[in-house]
Design a protein around this motif. Structure first.
Motif, PDB file in Angstrom:
ATOM      1  N   GLN A 128       0.850  -1.186   0.000  1.00 51.63           N
ATOM      2  CA  GLN A 128       0.000   0.000   0.000  1.00 51.63           C
ATOM      3  C   GLN A 128       0.886   1.236   0.000  1.00 51.63           C
ATOM      4  N   ASP A 129       0.669   2.130  -0.952  1.00 53.37           N
ATOM      5  CA  ASP A 129       1.473   3.342  -1.009  1.00 53.37           C
ATOM      6  C   ASP A 129       0.730   4.524  -0.392  1.00 53.37           C
ATOM      7  N   TYR A 130       1.492   5.393   0.223  1.00 54.77           N
ATOM      8  CA  TYR A 130       0.990   6.665   0.740  1.00 54.77           C
ATOM      9  C   TYR A 130       2.165   7.626   0.824  1.00 54.77           C
ATOM     10  N   SER A 131       1.887   8.874   1.063  1.00 46.38           N
ATOM     11  CA  SER A 131       2.934   9.897   1.005  1.00 46.38           C
ATOM     12  C   SER A 131       3.135  10.584   2.349  1.00 46.38           C
ATOM     13  N   GLY A 161      -0.360  16.078  -7.604  1.00 47.96           N
ATOM     14  CA  GLY A 161      -1.100  16.849  -6.615  1.00 47.96           C
ATOM     15  C   GLY A 161      -0.651  16.595  -5.194  1.00 47.96           C
ATOM     16  N   LYS A 162      -1.282  17.320  -4.285  1.00 44.71           N
ATOM     17  CA  LYS A 162      -0.864  17.298  -2.887  1.00 44.71           C
ATOM     18  C   LYS A 162      -1.252  16.023  -2.154  1.00 44.71           C
ATOM     19  N   ARG A 163      -1.994  15.153  -2.800  1.00 43.97           N
ATOM     20  CA  ARG A 163      -2.168  13.815  -2.229  1.00 43.97           C
ATOM     21  C   ARG A 163      -0.796  13.154  -2.081  1.00 43.97           C
ATOM     22  N   TRP A 164       0.116  13.505  -3.008  1.00 44.70           N
ATOM     23  CA  TRP A 164       1.417  12.838  -3.055  1.00 44.70           C
ATOM     24  C   TRP A 164       2.598  13.788  -2.865  1.00 44.70           C
ATOM     25  N   LEU A 165       2.513  15.011  -3.384  1.00 46.04           N
ATOM     26  CA  LEU A 165       3.686  15.882  -3.494  1.00 46.04           C
ATOM     27  C   LEU A 165       3.375  17.300  -3.009  1.00 46.04           C
ATOM     28  N   PRO A 166       4.373  18.000  -2.435  1.00 47.24           N
ATOM     29  CA  PRO A 166       4.155  19.400  -2.053  1.00 47.24           C
ATOM     30  C   PRO A 166       3.843  20.296  -3.243  1.00 47.24           C
ATOM     31  N   SER A 167       4.411  19.980  -4.414  1.00 51.32           N
ATOM     32  CA  SER A 167       4.033  20.679  -5.645  1.00 51.32           C
ATOM     33  C   SER A 167       4.244  19.705  -6.795  1.00 51.32           C
ATOM     34  N   ASN A 168       3.804  20.094  -7.985  1.00 49.90           N
ATOM     35  CA  ASN A 168       3.902  19.200  -9.135  1.00 49.90           C
ATOM     36  C   ASN A 168       5.159  19.399  -9.964  1.00 49.90           C
ATOM     37  N   ASN A 169       5.969  20.384  -9.620  1.00 48.64           N
ATOM     38  CA  ASN A 169       7.203  20.648 -10.365  1.00 48.64           C
ATOM     39  C   ASN A 169       8.338  19.826  -9.755  1.00 48.64           C
ATOM     40  N   VAL A 170       8.621  18.668 -10.359  1.00 45.25           N
ATOM     41  CA  VAL A 170       9.579  17.711  -9.788  1.00 45.25           C
ATOM     42  C   VAL A 170      11.000  18.049 -10.235  1.00 45.25           C
ATOM     43  N   ILE A 171      11.928  17.986  -9.272  1.00 41.25           N
ATOM     44  CA  ILE A 171      13.321  18.334  -9.524  1.00 41.25           C
ATOM     45  C   ILE A 171      14.222  17.105  -9.547  1.00 41.25           C
ATOM     46  N   HIS A 172      13.995  16.176  -8.613  1.00 42.59           N
ATOM     47  CA  HIS A 172      14.912  15.043  -8.454  1.00 42.59           C
ATOM     48  C   HIS A 172      14.157  13.874  -7.837  1.00 42.59           C
ATOM     49  N   VAL A 190      -8.337  13.218   1.526  1.00 39.29           N
ATOM     50  CA  VAL A 190      -8.498  14.671   1.469  1.00 39.29           C
ATOM     51  C   VAL A 190      -8.839  15.076   0.036  1.00 39.29           C
ATOM     52  N   SER A 191      -9.630  16.108  -0.100  1.00 43.47           N
ATOM     53  CA  SER A 191     -10.090  16.574  -1.412  1.00 43.47           C
ATOM     54  C   SER A 191      -9.036  17.442  -2.088  1.00 43.47           C
ATOM     55  N   TRP A 192      -7.878  16.855  -2.366  1.00 41.46           N
ATOM     56  CA  TRP A 192      -6.842  17.603  -3.067  1.00 41.46           C
ATOM     57  C   TRP A 192      -7.267  17.822  -4.518  1.00 41.46           C
ATOM     58  N   ASN A 193      -6.788  18.922  -5.092  1.00 42.85           N
ATOM     59  CA  ASN A 193      -7.059  19.164  -6.505  1.00 42.85           C
ATOM     60  C   ASN A 193      -6.384  18.085  -7.353  1.00 42.85           C
ATOM     61  N   ILE A 194      -7.124  17.557  -8.302  1.00 46.51           N
ATOM     62  CA  ILE A 194      -6.638  16.476  -9.154  1.00 46.51           C
ATOM     63  C   ILE A 194      -6.836  16.870 -10.611  1.00 46.51           C
ATOM     64  N   MET A 195      -5.827  16.574 -11.444  1.00 45.84           N
ATOM     65  CA  MET A 195      -5.934  16.834 -12.878  1.00 45.84           C
ATOM     66  C   MET A 195      -5.504  15.580 -13.637  1.00 45.84           C
ATOM     67  N   ASN A 196      -6.279  15.220 -14.626  1.00 45.66           N
ATOM     68  CA  ASN A 196      -5.915  14.124 -15.527  1.00 45.66           C
ATOM     69  C   ASN A 196      -6.224  14.444 -16.984  1.00 45.66           C
ATOM     70  N   ASP A 220      -7.639  24.216  -2.096  1.00 46.52           N
ATOM     71  CA  ASP A 220      -7.059  22.884  -2.223  1.00 46.52           C
ATOM     72  C   ASP A 220      -6.940  22.245  -0.842  1.00 46.52           C
ATOM     73  N   GLY A 221      -7.441  21.023  -0.722  1.00 51.02           N
ATOM     74  CA  GLY A 221      -7.344  20.320   0.557  1.00 51.02           C
ATOM     75  C   GLY A 221      -8.288  20.843   1.613  1.00 51.02           C
TER      76      GLY A 221
END
Length: 748
Positions: free
Chosen positions: A42-45, A290-301, A665-671, A717-718
């Motif tokens: 089971q994955d979670y962040s 989204g914030k379900r998983w990440l602080p922001s969507n701009n991934v660096i590393h 949590v009702s984080w903003n989601i985009m697909n 958001d959230g």
């Protein structure tokens, strides 16, 4: 360990049990497949936010001690606090004070130990601090570790090789600027990415060779002798030996603006400007947006932690994707606590709203038009839980929910009429909805009127399950409420009549209303299906002939059997000459109706008046289920097992339960931006894709929503957290009761 590795854990989990082992009350005509509840991943962040807008983050790694460090524009940071659903922060790492005085520009992991690059040397606190290799590039900010304490570093224009045991080397990348360096252990070769080229460096012969040139790369990785070169519009595959491109550029991705790529456990992990995603062996992706998983969507590393987690660094902080071995039963135990800790309002199963960016301590419990429905669905789940486990906790949960449900009837002056909800008087927001909120005889309390058929069918479903499965006073209390509600409906000519003496807008089962709809309009079928199931339930538990007589009158004289048997494939928009109300009701597929149908099927099938009707009702249920199959809806698949059919997509139901996010949590989601999915033309069923996305990649929603919904963009958001009581616990415990989900088992 990645999410796709779950396939190796739970594959071939379906076994069969004989009908003699089926739970009390279950169909005995055939054996049913059973999902074997062994552990899966089971994955979670766990999220860590950066402090300060000007702080720039660049790399993240975890050492053998499970310490996480982040390279930044202000030196080395480390994680502070932080747990699932409670974000931590990134703070300056002061644990080794002399390190804070150094101008550290990059970090890496070598033999699971932190190694640092500053303006003078490659150094580490491991190995008793003995690693200190001086270099001549004071602006060096890129490096990678090779074998036997050797490192290749760069300041952009220049490259330098430093080693404990070999002579140093200095060189220049041909007409390019170094962006990244990685080491291939298989052939002991360093690979160097430039902005427009990629080259290899052989430490043994100390030779530098340009392998491929074809403009503007953002990152790279090496997988099975293939170079993966990413751009802001997809990625290329290049043969590492010949330097020739393999096939066309890959763009069928969740998002093509790629910022980073690496190989972890044989899988390609991509960072982008719209989240992170992992390429699975079947060619599909696990997508973390989204914030379900990440602080922001701009991934660096991205890197792999020594504890098996995946560290995804963004420009706003760190998202640590944790993979925890658990069973569905373990997940149920977590959700049981989630409901009790944050979602019980006066005994109701409620939503937490008005939260500040997912902070539960800032939220409030909200009333709802559907308090009765969401609570009865949770109540039914707890009834099934009690039937399976005899848990005293489940029994107490049932008692508290039942107290709330009984008060829905007693708090208003209308005999047998269930309120939508109730709340203490004087609450200012209630003044914005004066049509629903009414004062009770007690000046301290108000109640909500205009109750709909959604609530009615939820009541009868839960009370029917309770009357059948409880062996205590709750059984009698449930039967009283069944009789109370259904007497009101029968007495009022198959309407729910409100305080003003008028039928509510949606509480209408009378033939004059139902048969006014053209046959293809879903309301005609759903109302017929629900009322027959409700009347059957009332007759089954009270034995009162009025319920049986009314049901047969509707079926024999008013076409209700034909109505409820109308094929689902023929449900459609009303014709042009239909009335406006019918046109409004049939603008598109009604997913709330799906919810009402399926929870109503409990009473429609189980308490059928005779075997002939039971066979017809089974056909109607399976006909509906066939239409719903693309949604892979866990609750509807499991409810279909009620009929004893061998095929009810058990594997998809288990997939729904496993893949459902623990973070509700009702984080903003985009697909809708995704390029890795196949979109469909607009259609009546509102199916947007050829294949439904996993629950943890789409918005959190109840069973009355469209599982093909792609996006959800909240103003805040959230701001809400949904309860697992109706969304997850109901299908799980129903599956346990029906015997199609096993008790938890150890993984052999």
């Amino acid at each position: 360990m990645t999410k796709s590795f779950r396939n190796l854990i739970w594959a071939v989990l379906l076994v069969t049990i004989s009908c003699s082992d089926a739970p009390k009350g279950e169909t005995k005509t055939a054996s049913l497949p059973v999902y074997k509840d062994v552990p899966y991943l089971q994955d979670y962040s766990i999220k860590y936010n950066k402090q300060g807008d000007k702080l720039m983050l660049s790399q993240v790694f975890m050492d053998r001690n499970e310490v996480i460090q982040v390279a930044s524009s202000e030196g080395i940071l480390r994680t502070h606090d932080g747990q699932f659903l409670y974000p931590g922060v990134l703070l300056q790492d002061k644990t080794y004070r002399p390190l804070t005085d150094k101008n550290i520009t990059a970090i890496t992991i070598y033999k699971d130990q932190f190694v640092y690059l500053d303006d003078k040397a490659v150094l580490s606190n491991a190995w008793a601090g003995s690693l200190y290799l001086k270099h001549d590039l004071p602006k060096a900010n890129v490096f990678a570790a090779g074998n036997d304490f050797e490192f290749l570093i760069s300041d952009g224009p220049m490259l330098q090789y430093v080693s404990k045991n070999k002579k140093n080397w200095t060189g220049v990348l041909d007409k390019d600027k170094v962006k990244a360096i990685k080491f291939n252990k298989k052939n002991s070769t360093f690979w160097i990415l430039g902005e427009k080229s990629i080259a290899s460096f052989n430490p043994k012969g100390q030779t530098l060779k340009t392998v491929f040139q074809n403009g503007n790369f953002t990152s790279f990785a090496l997988l099975h002798n293939k170079l993966i070169l990413t751009t802001l519009d997809g990625y290329l595959e290049v043969d590492a030996t010949t330097g020739k491109q393999i096939g066309e550029k890959k763009t069928k991705l969740p998002w093509t603006e790629i910022t980073y790529v690496d190989v972890i456990d044989g899988h390609l992990w991509f960072g982008s400007t719209k989240g992170a995603f992992m390429l699975k062996k079947d060619g599909k992706f696990d997508y973390y947006y989204g914030k379900r998983w990440l602080p922001s969507n701009n991934v660096i590393h991205i890197s792999k932690g020594t504890d098996g987690s995946i560290l995804i660094l963004t420009d706003a902080g760190l998202g640590q994707i944790v993979y925890e071995e658990m069973t569905l039963f373990d997940k149920a135990q977590y959700y049981e606590k989630q409901v009790r800790n944050r979602h019980i309002r006066l005994g109701f199963n409620a939503t937490l709203v008005d939260m500040d960016n997912g902070n539960f301590d800032t939220g409030r419990l909200s009333d709802s038009d559907n308090d009765g429905l969401w609570t009865t669905m949770y109540l039914a789940g707890e009834v099934f839980r009690y039937a399976v486990t005899k848990s005293e906790d489940a029994l107490q949960n049932c008692r508290e929910a039942m107290d709330a449900m009984e008060r829905l009837f007693s708090i208003n002056p209308v005999p047998g009429f269930p309120s939508r909800s109730f709340e203490r008087s004087g609450y200012k927001e209630r003044l914005h909805d004066p049509e629903r909120w009414q004062h009770s005889d007690d000046p301290e309390w108000d109640w909500k009127s205009t109750t709909s058929s959604d609530e009615a069918i939820g009541h009868i479903f839960a009370y029917g399950a309770m009357a059948e499965l409880m062996d205590n006073d709750l059984k009698d209390r449930a039967i009283v409420l069944i009789d109370t509600l259904m007497s009101h409906i029968v007495r009022n000519d198959l309407y729910m009549v409100d305080f003003d003496g008028k039928p509510t807008t949606w509480g209408r089962w009378n033939p004059e209303y139902v048969n006014a709809r053209p046959k293809m309009v879903g309301d005609r079928k759903i109302n017929a299906s629900n009322i027959i199931g409700m009347l059957q339930t009332a007759y089954h538990f009270t034995g009162k002939e009025k319920y049986k007589e009314k049901a047969f009158d509707l079926m024999d004289n008013h076409g209700y059997l034909d109505n409820l048997m109308w094929p689902m494939k023929d449900v459609a928009k009303a014709p042009d000459d239909a009335d406006d109300w019918s046109k409004m009701l049939s603008e598109s597929w009604n997913h709330s109706d799906d919810e009402m149908y399926f929870i109503g099927y409990w009473g429609l099938y189980k308490y059928a008046f005779n075997d002939t009707l039971k066979t017809k009702f089974k056909d109607a249920i399976i006909d509906h289920w066939e239409i719903e199959r693309p949604e892979k809806e866990g609750a509807w698949n499991i409810m279909t097992a009620l009929t004893g059919t061998q095929e009810f997509d058990l594997e998809e139901a288990a997939w729904y339960l496993r893949e459902h996010p623990m973070d509700m949590v009702s984080w903003n989601i985009m697909n809708s931006h995704r390029k890795d999915v196949t979109f469909l033309e607009p259609n009546f069923r509102e199916q947007t894709l050829s294949e439904v996305l996993p629950p943890d990649e789409r918005p959190v929603q109840r069973h009355n929503a469209n599982m093909f919904r792609l996006d959800r963009n909240y103003a805040k958001d959230g701001s809400e957290e949904f309860s697992a009581g109706d969304i997850w616990l109901l299908p799980y415990w129903m599956g346990r009761y029906l015997g199609v989900i096993s008790a938890p088992e150890k993984n052999n």
